[in-house]
Each structure stands twice: as structure tokens, then as C-alpha cells.
Design an enzyme around this catalytic site. Structure first.
Site, PDB file in Angstrom:
ATOM      1  N   SER A 116       3.912  -1.764  10.358  1.00 21.56           N
ATOM      2  CA  SER A 116       5.367  -1.819  10.548  1.00 21.56           C
ATOM      3  C   SER A 116       5.955  -3.195  10.219  1.00 21.56           C
ATOM      4  CB  SER A 116       5.753  -1.384  11.969  1.00 21.56           C
ATOM      5  OG  SER A 116       5.328  -0.056  12.201  1.00 21.56           O
TER       6      SER A 116
ATOM      7  N   GLY B  64       2.878   2.621  10.753  1.00 23.25           N
ATOM      8  CA  GLY B  64       3.801   3.744  10.574  1.00 23.25           C
ATOM      9  C   GLY B  64       4.532   4.145  11.843  1.00 23.25           C
TER      10      GLY B  64
ATOM     11  N   GLU C 135      -4.850  -4.763  10.781  1.00 20.21           N
ATOM     12  CA  GLU C 135      -3.833  -3.727  10.959  1.00 20.21           C
ATOM     13  C   GLU C 135      -4.104  -2.972  12.257  1.00 20.21           C
ATOM     14  OE1 GLU C 135      -2.074  -2.597   6.842  1.00 20.21           O
ATOM     15  OE2 GLU C 135      -3.705  -1.235   7.312  1.00 20.21           O
TER      16      GLU C 135
ATOM     17  N   ASN D 178       0.867  -1.178   0.000  1.00 21.67           N
ATOM     18  CA  ASN D 178       0.000   0.000   0.000  1.00 21.67           C
ATOM     19  C   ASN D 178       0.905   1.229   0.000  1.00 21.67           C
ATOM     20  OD1 ASN D 178      -1.791   2.037   0.477  1.00 21.67           O
ATOM     21  ND2 ASN D 178      -2.400   1.352   2.528  1.00 21.67           N
TER      22      ASN D 178
ATOM     23  N   HIS E  82      -9.399   1.116   5.178  1.00 22.25           N
ATOM     24  CA  HIS E  82      -8.121   1.356   5.851  1.00 22.25           C
ATOM     25  C   HIS E  82      -8.336   2.309   7.024  1.00 22.25           C
ATOM     26  CE1 HIS E  82      -4.019   2.554   6.633  1.00 22.25           C
ATOM     27  NE2 HIS E  82      -3.644   1.472   5.976  1.00 22.25           N
TER      28      HIS E  82
ATOM     29  N   GLU F 180      -6.736   4.762   7.992  1.00 23.10           N
ATOM     30  CA  GLU F 180      -6.552   6.182   7.666  1.00 23.10           C
ATOM     31  C   GLU F 180      -7.827   6.744   7.044  1.00 23.10           C
ATOM     32  OE1 GLU F 180      -2.942   5.535   5.495  1.00 23.10           O
ATOM     33  OE2 GLU F 180      -1.964   5.000   7.382  1.00 23.10           O
TER      34      GLU F 180
ATOM     35  N   LYS G 215       0.114   4.221  -0.256  1.00 22.32           N
ATOM     36  CA  LYS G 215      -0.556   5.401   0.323  1.00 22.32           C
ATOM     37  C   LYS G 215      -0.338   6.603  -0.604  1.00 22.32           C
ATOM     38  CE  LYS G 215      -0.198   3.236   4.792  1.00 22.32           C
ATOM     39  NZ  LYS G 215      -0.035   3.356   6.247  1.00 22.32           N
TER      40      LYS G 215
END
Ligand code: 13P
Length: 253
Positions: free
Chosen positions: A216, A176, A170, A9, A98, A100, A11
Site C-alpha cells: 500500500s 493491497g 512486504e 509490480n 512474492h 502471493e 501483478k
């Protein structure tokens, strides 16, 4: 037997020329390595580069996915991209839900469910993300939170439809941050998800569904994570922006 999948991904990263270079590096890198034959590689670049990515994919060992899709049919939805458009450039996969998008674009489980319906109606396999926030884990609510995301996002699907879905766990606190879930934490949640799928759809269907870990994940920890019995691969963020790292992760089965 379910597929091993390593999905990148990207992003919101890379200019057009940088994307071109990374796709080329992934294509060339994949030519030089032996991958386990069951491993499927999915590259999910930003929307403007999808068509270029599918051109590369035609000559390479990876396939292409989008990072998001509209919950609506074509029409007056400025800025959105429909499942029909993604199908028309022959995409195989699309990430949905996701964290985000849940956090910054207020995507609810019901919006995620609507996007999944759009994708399946256009023969695109959804990679549905789920995962708890740090305070939810600290409060011991991680299983409950993920269960609700799975039930409300997916459990309206029938047996045939669910077989086309990939689920990515996730944990938001691992995305991140450099703080990866331990292999035991990942396995424990993946087992929980597989148990939910088994109760709803039966063991043989649950057994066919690939469950990916994201957060990560990097070359140094992928092997241990992928060695867990219910971890069938990874959804990779930062490390998917470096061809060598991404390919090393794909070799970690
Ligand atoms: P990182 O690998 O950068 O933690 O991101 C994970 C992720 O969000 C993939 O969708």
C-alpha cells in the site's frame, strides 16, 4: 552507495493494449520530470508484455523486470519461463518469493533460493520479497519469520553474489489492503534485515544492498517511508498501474 529503487509490480493486470498505453504513459511521464539521479525505476509487467516493455525501456529512463522465474533449467516444464529466456530478452531484474506466490503456489524458502540461483547464474538481479502475515505480527513473530526467509532464501550466497540482490520487505497485511506499515515499522524491520546482512557479510557489503518497502505504498505516503535511513525505495503494486502515481512515488526521495 546503494541505489534508490522504485519497482512497479503490475501483478496479473492489463490487456496488451492497456499495457502498451501504460508503458507509453510511463515513458512520456518520465521525460517530463526531474528524478534524483540515483533513482532506478524498474517496471515488472506480466510475462507476455516483457518484450514490449524492453522496447520502451530502450528509449526511456526505466528498466524491466519479470515477476517470477522457474527454479529449473530449460526443459519439460509446461507453462514455466526460465532464467535463460529472461536473459535472452535482456531483462535486468526479476521478483522472486512474492507473498502471493508463497501463498497460492506453495513457494518455500528453498524454492525461492533455487530461483535466485537461476537468476544470478544468468546475470539477472533478484528482488527477493519477504514479510510476515498479520497473525505472525500479532504474535510478535515478525522478526523471526523474516529472518528465516532471509537466511534460507539468501544466505547460501557468497559475498560477490549477495551484492546483486535487492530485498523487498512486504508485510502481507499491508499488501493491497490500504493499510501501510508506519515509517517506524518499516524502518525497524529494514534495520533488522540490514543487521542480519551485516552479521553475515560485513558492514560494507550490507550497506550496498538496497532494501525496498512494499505494501500500500502510494504518492501520499512514499516520502515519509523513503525518508527512513534503511528504506531505499519501494516495490509498488496497485499504484504502479497508474503512470502519474508511479512517477510521483519515484519522485519521493
Ligand atoms: P500494493 O502496493 O498493491 O499493496 O502491492 C504491494 C505488492 O505486493 C508489490 O509487490
Amino acid at each position: 552507495m546503494r541505489k534508490h529503487i522504485v519497482a512497479g509490480n503490475w501483478k496479473m493486470n492489463k490487456t496488451f493494449s492497456e499495457a502498451d498505453e501504460l508503458l507509453n504513459d510511463i515513458m512520456e511521464g518520465l521525460e517530463k520530470v526531474e528524478l534524483n539521479r540515483d533513482t532506478l525505476i524498474v517496471v515488472c509487467p506480466p510475462m507476455p508484455y516483457l518484450e514490449m516493455a524492453t522496447d520502451y525501456a530502450n528509449d526511456s529512463y526505466f528498466t524491466v523486470g519479470a515477476q517470477d522465474v522457474s527454479a529449473n533449467n530449460n526443459g519439460a516444464f509446461t507453462g514455466e519461463v526460465s532464467a535463460e529466456m529472461l536473459q535472452s530478452i535482456e531483462l535486468d531484474y526479476c521478483i522472486v518469493g512474492h507473498s502471493e506466490r508463497r501463498a497460492y503456489h506453495h513457494e518455500t524458502n528453498s524454492i525461492v533460493a533455487a530461483k535466485i540461483n537461476q537468476l544470478l547464474a544468468h546475470n539477472i538481479r533478484p528482488i527477493m520479497c519477504c514479510g510476515e502475515l498479520l497473525d505472525e505480527r500479532e504474535a510478535g513473530k515478525q522478526f523471526e519469520v523474516v529472518q528465516r526467509q532471509i537466511e534460507e532464501g539468501l544466505f547460501h550466497l557468497d559475498v560477490e553474489a549477495i551484492k546483486n540482490v535487492v530485498i523487498a520487505y512486504e508485510p502481507v497485511w499491508a499488501i493491497g489492503t490500504g493499510r501501510t506499515a508506519t515509517p517506524e515499522q518499516a524502518q525497524e524491520m529494514h534495520h533488522h534485515i540490514r543487521t542480519l546482512l551485516t552479521a553475515k557479510y560485513g558492514a560494507s557489503v550490507a550497506d550496498e544492498i538496497s532494501l525496498l518497502y512494499g505494501g500500500s505504498c502510494k504518492p501520499s505516503n512514499a516520502k515519509e517511508l523513503f525518508a527512513q535511513p534503511d528504506v531505499d525505495g519501494g516495490l509498488i503494486g496497485g499504484a504502479s498501474l497508474v503512470a502519474d502515481d508511479f512517477i510521483k512515488i519515484a519522485q519521493s526521495f
